[in-house]
Design a protein around this motif. Structure first.
Motif, PDB file in Angstrom:
ATOM      1  N   PRO A   1       0.843  -1.180   0.097  1.00  0.00           N
ATOM      2  CA  PRO A   1      -0.170  -0.030   0.094  1.00  0.00           C
ATOM      3  C   PRO A   1       0.835   1.112  -0.046  1.00  0.00           C
ATOM      4  CG  PRO A   1      -0.793  -1.436   1.557  1.00  0.00           C
ATOM      5  CD  PRO A   1       0.530  -2.029   1.102  1.00  0.00           C
ATOM      6  N   GLY A   2       0.591   2.199  -0.842  1.00  0.00           N
ATOM      7  CA  GLY A   2       1.116   3.691  -1.029  1.00  0.00           C
ATOM      8  C   GLY A   2       2.685   3.625  -1.674  1.00  0.00           C
ATOM      9  N   PHE A   3       3.019   2.486  -1.899  1.00  0.00           N
ATOM     10  CA  PHE A   3       4.452   2.268  -2.471  1.00  0.00           C
ATOM     11  C   PHE A   3       4.498   2.973  -3.676  1.00  0.00           C
ATOM     12  CE2 PHE A   3       7.571   0.073  -5.058  1.00  0.00           C
ATOM     13  CZ  PHE A   3       8.780   0.396  -4.614  1.00  0.00           C
ATOM     14  N   LEU A   4       3.715   2.761  -4.566  1.00  0.00           N
ATOM     15  CA  LEU A   4       3.868   3.680  -6.078  1.00  0.00           C
ATOM     16  C   LEU A   4       3.733   4.961  -6.057  1.00  0.00           C
ATOM     17  CD1 LEU A   4       2.160   1.112  -8.415  1.00  0.00           C
ATOM     18  CD2 LEU A   4       4.724   1.501  -8.298  1.00  0.00           C
TER      19      LEU A   4
ATOM     20  N   ALA B   1       8.938  10.886  -5.349  1.00  0.00           N
ATOM     21  CA  ALA B   1      10.260  11.075  -4.882  1.00  0.00           C
ATOM     22  C   ALA B   1      10.835  11.972  -6.061  1.00  0.00           C
ATOM     23  CB  ALA B   1      10.903   9.631  -5.016  1.00  0.00           C
ATOM     24  N   PRO B   2      11.574  12.955  -5.899  1.00  0.00           N
ATOM     25  CA  PRO B   2      11.886  13.835  -6.788  1.00  0.00           C
ATOM     26  C   PRO B   2      13.418  13.522  -7.364  1.00  0.00           C
ATOM     27  CG  PRO B   2      12.364  14.907  -4.657  1.00  0.00           C
ATOM     28  CD  PRO B   2      11.913  13.554  -4.343  1.00  0.00           C
ATOM     29  N   ASP B   3      13.877  12.546  -6.706  1.00  0.00           N
ATOM     30  CA  ASP B   3      15.361  12.483  -7.335  1.00  0.00           C
ATOM     31  C   ASP B   3      15.910  11.031  -7.036  1.00  0.00           C
ATOM     32  OD1 ASP B   3      16.101  12.549  -4.619  1.00  0.00           O
ATOM     33  OD2 ASP B   3      16.641  14.628  -4.665  1.00  0.00           O
ATOM     34  N   SER B   4      17.039  10.801  -7.513  1.00  0.00           N
ATOM     35  CA  SER B   4      17.541   9.445  -7.642  1.00  0.00           C
ATOM     36  C   SER B   4      17.515   8.893  -5.999  1.00  0.00           C
ATOM     37  CB  SER B   4      19.038   9.265  -8.004  1.00  0.00           C
ATOM     38  OG  SER B   4      18.918   9.545  -9.435  1.00  0.00           O
ATOM     39  N   ALA B   5      18.448   9.520  -5.340  1.00  0.00           N
ATOM     40  CA  ALA B   5      18.691   9.301  -3.705  1.00  0.00           C
ATOM     41  C   ALA B   5      17.324   9.128  -3.017  1.00  0.00           C
ATOM     42  CB  ALA B   5      19.245  10.405  -3.134  1.00  0.00           C
TER      43      ALA B   5
ATOM     44  N   VAL C   1      13.205   5.287  -0.695  1.00  0.00           N
ATOM     45  CA  VAL C   1      11.917   4.793  -0.670  1.00  0.00           C
ATOM     46  C   VAL C   1      12.010   3.381  -0.989  1.00  0.00           C
ATOM     47  CG1 VAL C   1       9.775   4.953  -2.060  1.00  0.00           C
ATOM     48  CG2 VAL C   1      10.814   7.027  -1.223  1.00  0.00           C
ATOM     49  N   ILE C   2      12.575   2.936  -2.125  1.00  0.00           N
ATOM     50  CA  ILE C   2      12.693   1.586  -2.469  1.00  0.00           C
ATOM     51  C   ILE C   2      13.154   0.618  -1.464  1.00  0.00           C
ATOM     52  CG2 ILE C   2      13.579  -0.309  -4.039  1.00  0.00           C
ATOM     53  CD1 ILE C   2      13.562   2.115  -6.091  1.00  0.00           C
ATOM     54  N   SER C   3      14.370   1.135  -0.748  1.00  0.00           N
ATOM     55  CA  SER C   3      15.007   0.421   0.282  1.00  0.00           C
ATOM     56  C   SER C   3      14.346   0.253   1.660  1.00  0.00           C
ATOM     57  CB  SER C   3      16.196   1.118   0.727  1.00  0.00           C
ATOM     58  OG  SER C   3      17.166   1.101  -0.384  1.00  0.00           O
ATOM     59  N   ALA C   4      13.576   1.309   2.056  1.00  0.00           N
ATOM     60  CA  ALA C   4      12.597   1.266   3.265  1.00  0.00           C
ATOM     61  C   ALA C   4      11.397   0.393   3.035  1.00  0.00           C
ATOM     62  CB  ALA C   4      12.026   2.548   3.384  1.00  0.00           C
ATOM     63  N   ALA C   5      10.895   0.303   1.842  1.00  0.00           N
ATOM     64  CA  ALA C   5       9.627  -0.363   1.401  1.00  0.00           C
ATOM     65  C   ALA C   5      10.143  -1.966   1.426  1.00  0.00           C
ATOM     66  CB  ALA C   5       8.897  -0.072   0.322  1.00  0.00           C
ATOM     67  N   ASP C   6      11.291  -2.090   0.772  1.00  0.00           N
ATOM     68  CA  ASP C   6      11.711  -3.777   0.760  1.00  0.00           C
ATOM     69  C   ASP C   6      11.943  -4.232   1.955  1.00  0.00           C
ATOM     70  OD1 ASP C   6      12.881  -5.777  -0.738  1.00  0.00           O
ATOM     71  OD2 ASP C   6      15.020  -4.927  -0.370  1.00  0.00           O
ATOM     72  N   ALA C   7      12.649  -3.457   2.942  1.00  0.00           N
ATOM     73  CA  ALA C   7      12.832  -3.778   4.394  1.00  0.00           C
ATOM     74  C   ALA C   7      11.628  -4.010   5.086  1.00  0.00           C
ATOM     75  CB  ALA C   7      13.742  -2.832   4.915  1.00  0.00           C
ATOM     76  N   LYS C   8      10.731  -3.105   4.788  1.00  0.00           N
ATOM     77  CA  LYS C   8       9.403  -3.341   5.609  1.00  0.00           C
ATOM     78  C   LYS C   8       8.708  -4.706   5.157  1.00  0.00           C
ATOM     79  CE  LYS C   8       5.300  -0.722   6.723  1.00  0.00           C
ATOM     80  NZ  LYS C   8       4.376   0.587   6.096  1.00  0.00           N
ATOM     81  N   LEU C   9       9.148  -5.335   4.084  1.00  0.00           N
ATOM     82  CA  LEU C   9       8.393  -6.441   3.692  1.00  0.00           C
ATOM     83  C   LEU C   9       8.831  -7.684   4.588  1.00  0.00           C
ATOM     84  CD1 LEU C   9       8.737  -6.487  -0.317  1.00  0.00           C
ATOM     85  CD2 LEU C   9       6.658  -6.188   1.217  1.00  0.00           C
ATOM     86  N   ASP C  10      10.010  -7.549   5.242  1.00  0.00           N
ATOM     87  CA  ASP C  10      10.484  -8.630   6.236  1.00  0.00           C
ATOM     88  C   ASP C  10      10.402  -8.434   7.691  1.00  0.00           C
ATOM     89  OD1 ASP C  10      11.578 -10.181   3.841  1.00  0.00           O
ATOM     90  OD2 ASP C  10      13.323  -8.968   3.885  1.00  0.00           O
ATOM     91  N   SER C  11       9.544  -7.304   7.877  1.00  0.00           N
ATOM     92  CA  SER C  11       9.319  -6.881   9.383  1.00  0.00           C
ATOM     93  C   SER C  11       7.981  -7.816   9.838  1.00  0.00           C
ATOM     94  CB  SER C  11       8.838  -5.307   9.378  1.00  0.00           C
ATOM     95  OG  SER C  11       9.892  -4.562   8.723  1.00  0.00           O
ATOM     96  N   PRO C  12       8.217  -8.211  10.962  1.00  0.00           N
ATOM     97  CA  PRO C  12       7.162  -8.980  11.694  1.00  0.00           C
ATOM     98  C   PRO C  12       6.007  -8.210  11.766  1.00  0.00           C
ATOM     99  CG  PRO C  12       8.765  -8.370  13.149  1.00  0.00           C
ATOM    100  CD  PRO C  12       9.267  -7.825  12.037  1.00  0.00           C
TER     101      PRO C  12
END
Length: 235
Positions: free
Chosen positions: A206-209, A215-219, A224-235
């Motif tokens: 939810p909300g990822f896209l 997100a205005p730039d590469s950094a 955003v991608i890294s945070a959402a990816d890490a959240k997938l493994d959160s309990p």
């Protein structure tokens, strides 16, 4: 290995599915197979294409199962996406206005790692895959990749990400425009399928896209991608 054929037992092991279930599906024409001397044989590239299409309709739990089962040598633990996406392989904005220029730009972005050994070969393979069937989704996302792994063209498996600030025609269903692109370049089928499954899970978050499009730039995009990816493994 584009010419590898699998037995029914090998296919069941590779997919983590019951052999009897798969036999019913292939007999009904639901899975691509070939009768050789009365025995079913399965072309690895055809099975990969079939599974890719099936995964489009999978829910997050089904995608998580594929991700875990198909883990490759480069991604034995943790997120398969985190292992292949780097800050330097993210480009926002991506300056491109056509499908070909998007793919050319993404191959260049992937080349920043010095792990792309044959960019022309990769580009041709990616274009050929898109000609067979677009990797675009109605959501405005596309996940281009070669039809078969090209280990000779890569030093390591990679993902490059880019976003154009306006959507472009990319062959998505219902003529939807595409602005978010994940280029998947893997040296082996297992890593490829595992990364695709991980991306599929992310796209359903939810909300990822919306966050990516804001997100205005590469950094910021990489964060955003890294945070959402890490959240997938959160309990």
């Amino acid at each position: 290995m584009p010419h590898q054929f699998l037995s029914l037992d090998e296919l069941a092991t590779q997919l983590g599915r019951d052999k009897r279930e798969l036999e019913k599906l292939v007999n009904r024409g639901r899975i691509p197979g070939h009768r050789v001397e009365g025995v079913w044989r399965f072309h690895s590239a055809e099975i990969r294409m079939w599974l890719e299409q099936e995964m489009r309709g999978f829910n997050t739990a089904e995608l998580a199962a594929v991700e875990e089962l198909q883990r490759g040598a480069q991604t034995p633990d943790g997120s398969p996406l985190a292992a292949v996406l780097q800050r330097e392989t993210v480009q926002v904005p991506l300056e491109a206005r056509t499908r070909r220029s998007v793919l050319e730009s993404l191959v260049e972005v992937a080349g920043r790692t010095w792990q792309v050994w044959e960019p022309a070969l990769l580009l041709t393979a990616i274009l050929e895959r898109e000609a067979v069937m677009s990797t675009g989704f109605e959501s405005g996302v596309a996940i281009p990749h070669p039809r078969n792994p090209l280990s000779s063209a890569l030093g390591a498996s990679l993902v490059a990400y880019g976003r154009t600030f306006s959507g472009i025609p990319f062959g998505a269903p219902k003529r939807a425009l595409t602005d978010i692109f994940f280029l998947v370049l893997c040296r082996d089928s297992k890593t490829h399928l595992s990364v695709l499954a991980r991306l599929g899970r992310l796209l359903q978050a939810p909300g990822f896209l919306d966050e990516l499009r804001n997100a205005p730039d590469s950094a910021t995009s990489y964060a955003v991608i890294s945070a959402a990816d890490a959240k997938l493994d959160s309990p």
